[in-house]
Structure formats: C-alpha cells, structure tokens
Design an enzyme around this catalytic site. Structure first.
Site, PDB file in Angstrom:
ATOM      1  N   GLY A  13       0.779  -1.244   0.000  1.00  0.00           N
ATOM      2  CA  GLY A  13       0.000   0.000   0.000  1.00  0.00           C
ATOM      3  C   GLY A  13       0.805   1.287   0.000  1.00  0.00           C
ATOM      4  N   MET A  84      -3.953  -7.241  -6.821  1.00  0.00           N
ATOM      5  CA  MET A  84      -3.355  -8.362  -7.541  1.00  0.00           C
ATOM      6  C   MET A  84      -4.364  -9.303  -8.202  1.00  0.00           C
ATOM      7  SD  MET A  84      -0.286  -7.505  -7.348  1.00  0.00           S
ATOM      8  CE  MET A  84       0.585  -8.934  -8.002  1.00  0.00           C
ATOM      9  N   ASN A 101      -4.959   1.875 -13.406  1.00  0.00           N
ATOM     10  CA  ASN A 101      -3.992   1.008 -12.725  1.00  0.00           C
ATOM     11  C   ASN A 101      -2.592   1.574 -12.914  1.00  0.00           C
ATOM     12  OD1 ASN A 101      -2.954  -1.415 -11.465  1.00  0.00           O
ATOM     13  ND2 ASN A 101      -2.340  -2.116 -13.507  1.00  0.00           N
ATOM     14  N   HIS A 103       1.391   0.391 -13.213  1.00  0.00           N
ATOM     15  CA  HIS A 103       2.208  -0.797 -13.491  1.00  0.00           C
ATOM     16  C   HIS A 103       3.685  -0.407 -13.478  1.00  0.00           C
ATOM     17  CE1 HIS A 103       3.193  -4.730 -14.990  1.00  0.00           C
ATOM     18  NE2 HIS A 103       4.002  -4.147 -15.871  1.00  0.00           N
TER      19      HIS A 103
HETATM   20  C1  GRF Z   1       3.525  -1.295  -7.384  1.00  0.00           C
HETATM   21  O1  GRF Z   1       4.812  -1.477  -7.925  1.00  0.00           O
HETATM   22  C2  GRF Z   1       2.495  -1.253  -8.465  1.00  0.00           C
HETATM   23  O2  GRF Z   1       2.950  -0.689  -9.650  1.00  0.00           O
HETATM   24  C3  GRF Z   1       2.227  -2.718  -8.709  1.00  0.00           C
HETATM   25  O3  GRF Z   1       2.254  -3.297  -7.423  1.00  0.00           O
HETATM   26  C4  GRF Z   1       3.111  -2.524  -6.587  1.00  0.00           C
HETATM   27  C5  GRF Z   1       2.326  -2.164  -5.361  1.00  0.00           C
HETATM   28  O4  GRF Z   1       3.130  -1.584  -4.369  1.00  0.00           O
HETATM   29  N1  GRF Z   1       1.001  -2.898  -9.430  1.00  0.00           N
HETATM   30  P1  GRF Z   1       2.442  -0.865  -3.138  1.00  0.00           P
HETATM   31  O5  GRF Z   1       1.456  -1.864  -2.543  1.00  0.00           O
HETATM   32  O6  GRF Z   1       1.754   0.358  -3.617  1.00  0.00           O
HETATM   33  O7  GRF Z   1       3.546  -0.573  -2.175  1.00  0.00           O
END
Ligand code: GRF
Length: 183
Positions: A13, A84, A101, A103
């Site tokens: 998060g 996820m 989203n 990525h």
């Molecule tokens: C991030 O790198 C995002 O791009 C990917 O998952 C990761 C999530 O990290 N989809 P966080 O939970 O925001 O620390």
C-alpha cells in the site's frame, strides 16, 4: 463537485499512502485481510473495507459486492495500486472508464505481476512506469501516461526497484490530478 476516489490494494500500500497524502480518498479496499495497506488506512484516517474472494460463491458474486460498495460511496474514480486480481466482467462492466492502474514497467513491455524483476532479468538499460485504463486484459488497457526509468550500471535489483517505485510515487498523483481536472 469533488470527485470521489477509491483505492484498491492487495499488499503493502505505499502507492495508496502517497495518494492519500495528496487527495481525499473516500475508501480503501483490500482483497487481503492481512494487507499492510489496511493498517496504513487506519493511520491515515481513510475508511477501509476488506473481503476476500473465498468468502463468496464465485468471482461474480465477489465483484458484485465490490460494485455495491463503490456505488454506495458514489465513487467516480477507482485507482488500482497493487491490486493483484484481474478485474472480471462484473466489476469492469460497471466501472470501465472510471478505473485506472499503475504498473511498474513501460507497457507494453513487461506486463504481469513481475514487471520489475522481468525487466531486470531481461537486462534492459531502461524500464519505466505506466498508468493506464483498466480493461479485461492483464495490463493491456489504454495508456494514460508513462515515464522512463534508467537502469544504472551500479544498480542492484533493490536500487533499481526503489527508483521504479519513486517514479510511481510521482506519476500516479500527477495522473490522478489530471483526471480530476486539477492540473
Ligand atoms: C507497485 O509497484 C504497483 O505498480 C504494482 O504493485 C506494486 C504495489 O506496491 N502494481 P504498493 O502496494 O503500492 O507498495
């Protein structure tokens, strides 16, 4: 009228936290009850909700509960940030065009759950970060904005990863601000 934002996160998060420090977030949803993102929400005073796919008969029923949650809160923009799961037809048909989203790669390069590691192991000299609209594919939706991130000769996977995340923390709020019409 101010647009209402929901963030979905399955784990750490950190992107959620960055957004929450810059925008009022109406709710955080996590599909994992153990997600650290939920603790961050509590500390940040953001209302949070969590339920898991396994609590429902099928993915359609799970996503129907999500649609109801978003509808109840009159959410205008859903920001996936480390969520996820692939978004299925129930959620997509209700919120397509209102869901984005982030990525950690320069799409269409290195889609999927391991964008950073895949780029690293492919030996690229640069990767990047992408914010895109969500469609039914895995990281295939229309690109809104992306930025390149260099891999430096002295990088380890950890330093490369940290630079990618730093780029995410800059790009995601920028895009949200633009979509809210506040840029
Ligand atoms: C991030 O790198 C995002 O791009 C990917 O998952 C990761 C999530 O990290 N989809 P966080 O939970 O925001 O620390």
């Amino acid at each position: 009228m101010t647009k209402k934002i929901a963030v979905f996160a399955s784990g750490n998060g950190s992107n959620f936290q960055v957004l929450a420090k810059q925008f009022p977030i109406a709710l955080l949803f996590s599909d994992k009850k153990s997600a650290y993102a939920l603790e961050r929400a509590e500390k940040l005073g953001v209302p949070s909700y969590s339920f898991e796919l396994r609590d429902f008969a099928d993915k359609g029923a799970y996503e129907q509960a999500l649609v109801e949650l978003l509808d109840q809160h009159q959410i205008d923009l859903v920001c996936l940030a480390g969520y996820m799961k692939i978004v299925g037809p129930t959620l997509l048909s209700a919120y397509e065009g209102r869901m984005i989203n982030i990525h950690p790669a320069y799409l269409p390069e290195f889609p999927g759950a391991h964008g950073i590691e895949d780029a690293w192991h492919a030996g690229v000299v640069q990767s990047g970060v992408t914010v895109h609209w969500v469609d039914s594919g895995v990281d295939t939706g229309q690109i809104i904005k992306q930025v390149r991130v260099q891999r430096l000769p002295e990088d380890t996977l950890e330093t490369f990863e940290a630079r990618i995340h730093q780029a995410e923390y800059e790009l995601y709020p920028q895009v949200v601000r633009e979509l809210l019409g506040e840029d």
